[in-house]
Write a protein that holds these residues in place. Structure first.
Motif, mmCIF file in Angstrom:
data_model
loop_
_atom_site.group_PDB
_atom_site.id
_atom_site.type_symbol
_atom_site.label_atom_id
_atom_site.label_comp_id
_atom_site.label_asym_id
_atom_site.label_seq_id
_atom_site.Cartn_x
_atom_site.Cartn_y
_atom_site.Cartn_z
ATOM 1 N N GLN A 135 24.559 8.794 28.446
ATOM 2 C CA GLN A 135 24.552 7.334 28.367
ATOM 3 C C GLN A 135 25.151 6.873 27.047
ATOM 4 N N LYS A 168 31.837 2.952 37.908
ATOM 5 C CA LYS A 168 32.938 3.850 38.311
ATOM 6 C C LYS A 168 33.812 3.224 39.385
ATOM 7 N N CYS A 189 28.957 7.216 27.250
ATOM 8 C CA CYS A 189 29.520 6.129 28.067
ATOM 9 C C CYS A 189 29.533 4.815 27.296
ATOM 10 N N LYS A 243 17.459 2.943 36.613
ATOM 11 C CA LYS A 243 18.266 2.864 35.399
ATOM 12 C C LYS A 243 19.694 2.458 35.735
ATOM 13 N N LYS A 248 18.221 6.446 24.841
ATOM 14 C CA LYS A 248 19.328 6.726 25.747
ATOM 15 C C LYS A 248 19.595 8.222 25.802
ATOM 16 N N PRO A 302 28.192 -1.727 33.593
ATOM 17 C CA PRO A 302 26.922 -1.215 34.124
ATOM 18 C C PRO A 302 26.651 -1.711 35.536
ATOM 19 N N ARG A 306 23.655 2.417 35.661
ATOM 20 C CA ARG A 306 24.691 3.415 35.506
ATOM 21 C C ARG A 306 26.042 2.708 35.501
#
Length: 340
Positions: A300, A260, A303, A255, A296, A243, A257
């Protein structure tokens, strides 16, 4: 008789598709950058240059196909070698206060990284592992092309003016890609079944609900090139599934995320298994529904399933044990019975 003391030398190599840029650093002084074409013949010239400094440690970034051959050449020549994630060198450059980004600057940054950071030797993959990753990434590329062609076919079918020959051409592209994928997959499976170090973890992966041949090939092709001894949290970070929080004072609190900032092939390989598992595995499904119940969003939740699934795969492959879905999420027994 006077003994000769060699000074410790640190080398940074910035790797590009066509060129390698070398900077040597001794003490607090860096040499002018030198360039070498990124070809096998000039890799030998680079090795001769580094051999002139008997006590030399080399650092370069992992840049996929462009860095693999020179990395193997350096390792096989017995030169101490560090291979780091580009994100680490980027962060290190910011700490050094370097604002410019050129090949020469990047090579000097890597030389200073080798000089100042603890040495972590690169472990050479076997030829079979390298071949597996080449297969898996080619399968990934062709699968993406097939998806694009199918999407084009679907979109064109809604346009009345689309010539028939165009529709036929797109359909032919899909058919040809499917044939090529079948050939590559068969060759990959042949390699896996002929190589014990590949077959054992591949068999374990197939035991996970939602993971079939294509996903198992993709996951194994990337997993076997991860550094040994990483924790499950490090696997998650390497895959870019950790996260990323956005907080500043009391006014900014976005929020979280996923970052990546990692291997997108691993994320891609986990996506479809996560969708399948949340639909067909009662424990994974219960975990997903629990997250949705907490507010969520569906993405989300997916993930989170991908991240937790990667945790489970780490334990399974590290301990050479079959996947145990009952440990994925603690669910009341009556809920399991009602969903099966």
């Amino acid at each position: 008789m006077t003994s000769i003391t060699h000074k410790k030398v640190f080398a940074g190599i910035d790797v590009g598709a066509a060129e390698l840029v070398l900077v040597l650093r001794t003490g607090e002084k860096s040499s002018p950058a030198q360039s070498f074409p990124n070809t096998p013949a000039h890799h030998r010239r680079l090795l001769q240059k580094l051999a002139a400094s008997p006590d030399c440690t080399v650092c370069l970034e992992a840049t996929g196909v462009y860095s693999m051959d020179v990395t193997i050449a350096l390792h096989d020549a017995g030169i101490p070698l560090m291979v780091i994630n580009p994100q680490r060198s980027h962060n290190f450059a910011k700490v050094l206060g370097k604002h410019s980004k050129t090949d020469n600057v990047d090579a000097d940054t890597l030389a200073q990284f080798a000089q100042r950071m603890p040495f972590q030797p690169w472990v050479r993959p076997t030829d079979a592992v390298l071949a597996l990753r080449a297969f898996s990434r080619r399968i990934h590329a062709l699968t993406d092309l097939k998806t694009i062609s199918k999407n084009q076919s679907h979109a064109l079918s809604f346009i009345a003016s689309t010539p028939k020959v165009v529709m036929q051409d797109v359909a032919l592209a899909v058919t040809q890609l499917e044939k090529r994928l079948a050939i590559l997959t068969a060759a990959t499976l042949e390699l896996i079944h002929a190589t014990p170090e590949l077959l054992a973890p591949f068999t374990l992966l197939l035991g996970v609900k939602g993971i079939a041949n294509t996903s198992a090939i993709a996951l194994l092709g990337e997993r076997l090139l991860l550094p040994a001894g990483l924790s499950h949290a490090q696997w998650v970070k390497f895959a870019g599934l950790d996260p990323k929080h956005f907080r500043s004072g009391t006014s900014v609190d976005k929020k979280a995320r996923i970052s990546k900032a990692g291997n997108h092939y691993i994320r891609a390989a986990l996506y479809m298994p996560a969708l399948s598992a949340k639909a067909h595995d009662p424990y994974v499904k219960a975990y997903f529904e629990h997250l949705i119940g907490m507010g969520k969003t569906p993405m989300q939740g997916v993930c989170a399933v991908m991240r937790k699934l990667l945790h489970a795969l780490h334990g399974m492959l590290t301990n050479n044990q079959p996947f145990d879905n009952t440990r994925f999420y603690a669910v009341p027994a009556q809920m399991i019975r009602s969903s099966t």
